[in-house]
Design an enzyme around this catalytic site. Structure first.
Site, PDB file in Angstrom:
ATOM      1  N   PRO A  17       0.821  -1.221   0.000  1.00  0.00           N
ATOM      2  CA  PRO A  17       0.000   0.000   0.000  1.00  0.00           C
ATOM      3  C   PRO A  17       0.852   1.267   0.000  1.00  0.00           C
ATOM      4  CG  PRO A  17      -0.474  -1.382   1.938  1.00  0.00           C
ATOM      5  CD  PRO A  17       0.626  -2.046   1.185  1.00  0.00           C
ATOM      6  N   GLU A  34       0.506  -7.184   8.568  1.00  0.00           N
ATOM      7  CA  GLU A  34       0.729  -5.778   8.893  1.00  0.00           C
ATOM      8  C   GLU A  34       1.902  -5.215   8.128  1.00  0.00           C
ATOM      9  OE1 GLU A  34      -1.434  -4.044  10.992  1.00  0.00           O
ATOM     10  OE2 GLU A  34      -2.484  -5.938  10.644  1.00  0.00           O
ATOM     11  N   ARG A  94      -1.448  -7.175 -21.266  1.00  0.00           N
ATOM     12  CA  ARG A  94      -2.176  -6.582 -22.396  1.00  0.00           C
ATOM     13  C   ARG A  94      -1.294  -5.695 -23.264  1.00  0.00           C
ATOM     14  NH1 ARG A  94      -5.720  -3.629 -22.541  1.00  0.00           N
ATOM     15  NH2 ARG A  94      -7.487  -4.636 -23.488  1.00  0.00           N
ATOM     16  N   ASP A 123      -7.192   2.340 -26.066  1.00  0.00           N
ATOM     17  CA  ASP A 123      -7.630   2.259 -24.680  1.00  0.00           C
ATOM     18  C   ASP A 123      -7.532   3.600 -23.979  1.00  0.00           C
ATOM     19  OD1 ASP A 123      -8.503  -0.286 -24.469  1.00  0.00           O
ATOM     20  OD2 ASP A 123      -6.684  -1.112 -23.575  1.00  0.00           O
TER      21      ASP A 123
HETATM   22  C1  9D3 Z   1      -1.584   1.120   4.953  1.00  0.00           C
HETATM   23  C2  9D3 Z   1      -2.050   0.060   5.873  1.00  0.00           C
HETATM   24  N1  9D3 Z   1      -0.955  -0.525   6.711  1.00  0.00           N
HETATM   25  C3  9D3 Z   1      -0.865   0.269   7.948  1.00  0.00           C
HETATM   26  C4  9D3 Z   1      -0.398  -0.457   9.135  1.00  0.00           C
HETATM   27  C5  9D3 Z   1      -1.218  -1.919   7.031  1.00  0.00           C
HETATM   28  C6  9D3 Z   1      -1.456  -2.796   5.864  1.00  0.00           C
HETATM   29  C7  9D3 Z   1      -2.752  -3.009   5.409  1.00  0.00           C
HETATM   30  C8  9D3 Z   1      -2.997  -3.870   4.350  1.00  0.00           C
HETATM   31  C9  9D3 Z   1      -0.413  -3.466   5.258  1.00  0.00           C
HETATM   32  C10 9D3 Z   1      -0.672  -4.325   4.211  1.00  0.00           C
HETATM   33  C11 9D3 Z   1      -1.954  -4.534   3.772  1.00  0.00           C
HETATM   34  C12 9D3 Z   1      -2.218  -5.465   2.676  1.00  0.00           C
HETATM   35  N2  9D3 Z   1      -2.272  -4.776   1.378  1.00  0.00           N
HETATM   36  C13 9D3 Z   1      -1.363  -5.010   0.453  1.00  0.00           C
HETATM   37  O1  9D3 Z   1      -0.482  -5.822   0.681  1.00  0.00           O
HETATM   38  C14 9D3 Z   1      -1.399  -4.263  -0.788  1.00  0.00           C
HETATM   39  C15 9D3 Z   1      -2.266  -3.224  -1.254  1.00  0.00           C
HETATM   40  C16 9D3 Z   1      -3.392  -2.565  -0.678  1.00  0.00           C
HETATM   41  O2  9D3 Z   1      -3.824  -2.841   0.451  1.00  0.00           O
HETATM   42  N3  9D3 Z   1      -4.000  -1.559  -1.401  1.00  0.00           N
HETATM   43  C17 9D3 Z   1      -3.587  -1.212  -2.637  1.00  0.00           C
HETATM   44  N4  9D3 Z   1      -2.565  -1.788  -3.223  1.00  0.00           N
HETATM   45  C18 9D3 Z   1      -1.915  -2.788  -2.521  1.00  0.00           C
HETATM   46  S1  9D3 Z   1      -0.599  -3.608  -3.094  1.00  0.00           S
HETATM   47  C19 9D3 Z   1      -0.456  -4.545  -1.754  1.00  0.00           C
END
Ligand code: 9D3
Length: 255
Positions: free
Chosen positions: A95, A122, A160, A175
């Site tokens: 994220p 986490e 793609r 696209d």
């Molecule tokens: C930002 C949240 N983090 C704060 C402690 C914890 C966290 C939440 C969810 C860490 C990892 C995850 C799992 N999500 C992914 O691995 C992830 C993801 C996503 O949650 N949203 C958008 N793209 C991606 S790419 C990998």
């Protein structure tokens, strides 16, 4: 292109790859996608992939050893272990990563080998980011439970763009995010459905007029829904006819 995906949920990743355009590309040998179970790279009896965070706090952190071992093993199988990473991207889904856009997908599509590590829990031990991954990618600002769906999104968007994967090249370059505009409205038979008629211009057979109408619709829709796509930099990329159309639309909307 070769893609290796490393996950603790390999079945979740494999299933969607068996269907649709990506599956066809795999069958045709245009891409070779392998899915690896992170637990296969553990060395303890219980195949442990995570541990408590140093310093305390909630949740579990993915341990570095299995992820490094997985990448080593993939590199070894490719005969590139000692080689520089120039031709191979190690992508950590996260994220906190760079947002996946059409430009990012294009960049990745030029790589001959992608290794995608699915984040979970986490978090992931920081040494994976600093000493293993060459890029971190997020698919948008919402919280998912892991990187498996993002890995599939990345593979789909990248595949793609590989020549031959999508049957009709024109549909790829047309696209939305390649052209910089949202799509124009599409209709098919019947010409009237539950009292709703198809715009008569589309039935007129006047191809130049139809082209102009579609262009105008695409510009109007983009202006309405995604004005960010029409910022200064992209305006410069519009051809003179589009620029004139857009100017007209802008004048009208200001009133
Ligand atoms: C930002 C949240 N983090 C704060 C402690 C914890 C966290 C939440 C969810 C860490 C990892 C995850 C799992 N999500 C992914 O691995 C992830 C993801 C996503 O949650 N949203 C958008 N793209 C991606 S790419 C990998």
């Amino acid at each position: 292109m070769r893609v290796d995906i490393v996950s603790i949920f390999p079945k979740m990743v494999k299933a969607p790859l068996a269907e649709g355009i990506v599956a066809r590309a795999i069958a045709r040998g245009l891409i070779d996608v392998r899915v690896h179970d992170l637990r296969d790279f553990t060395t303890d009896r219980h195949r442990v992939v995570d541990d408590e965070p140093f310093g305390g706090g909630p949740g579990m952190v993915l341990k570095p050893e299995p992820l490094f071992a997985a990448v080593d093993s993939i590199r070894e199988s490719r005969g590139t272990k000692g080689r520089s990473r120039e031709r191979e991207a190690v992508i950590l889904t996260s994220p906190d990563g760079e947002r996946l856009t059409h430009a990012v997908a294009e960049r990745l599509s030029r790589q001959e080998h992608l290794i995608v590590l699915c984040g979970r829990y986490e978090g992931v031990d920081e040494r994976v980011r600093t000493h293993l991954a060459t890029a971190e990618i997020s698919i948008g600002d919402y919280v998912l439970s892991g990187g498996e769906l993002p890995a599939l999104v990345i593979v789909d968007a990248v595949a793609r763009l590989i020549p031959g994967v999508v049957g009709d090249e024109a549909s790829v370059s047309g696209d939305t995010f390649a052209s910089g505009l949202l799509d124009f409205p599409q209709y098919t038979r019947p010409a009237e459905f539950r009292g709703h008629a198809v715009p008569p211009i589309l039935l007129s057979g006047h191809h130049r007029e139809i082209e102009r109408w579609r262009r105008r619709q695409a510009l109007e829709r983009t202006l309405e829904r995604r004005p960010d796509l029409l910022d200064e930099t992209r305006m410069g990329a519009l051809d003179p006819e589009d620029a004139a159309l857009l100017k007209e639309l802008l004048t009208k909307s200001r009133k």
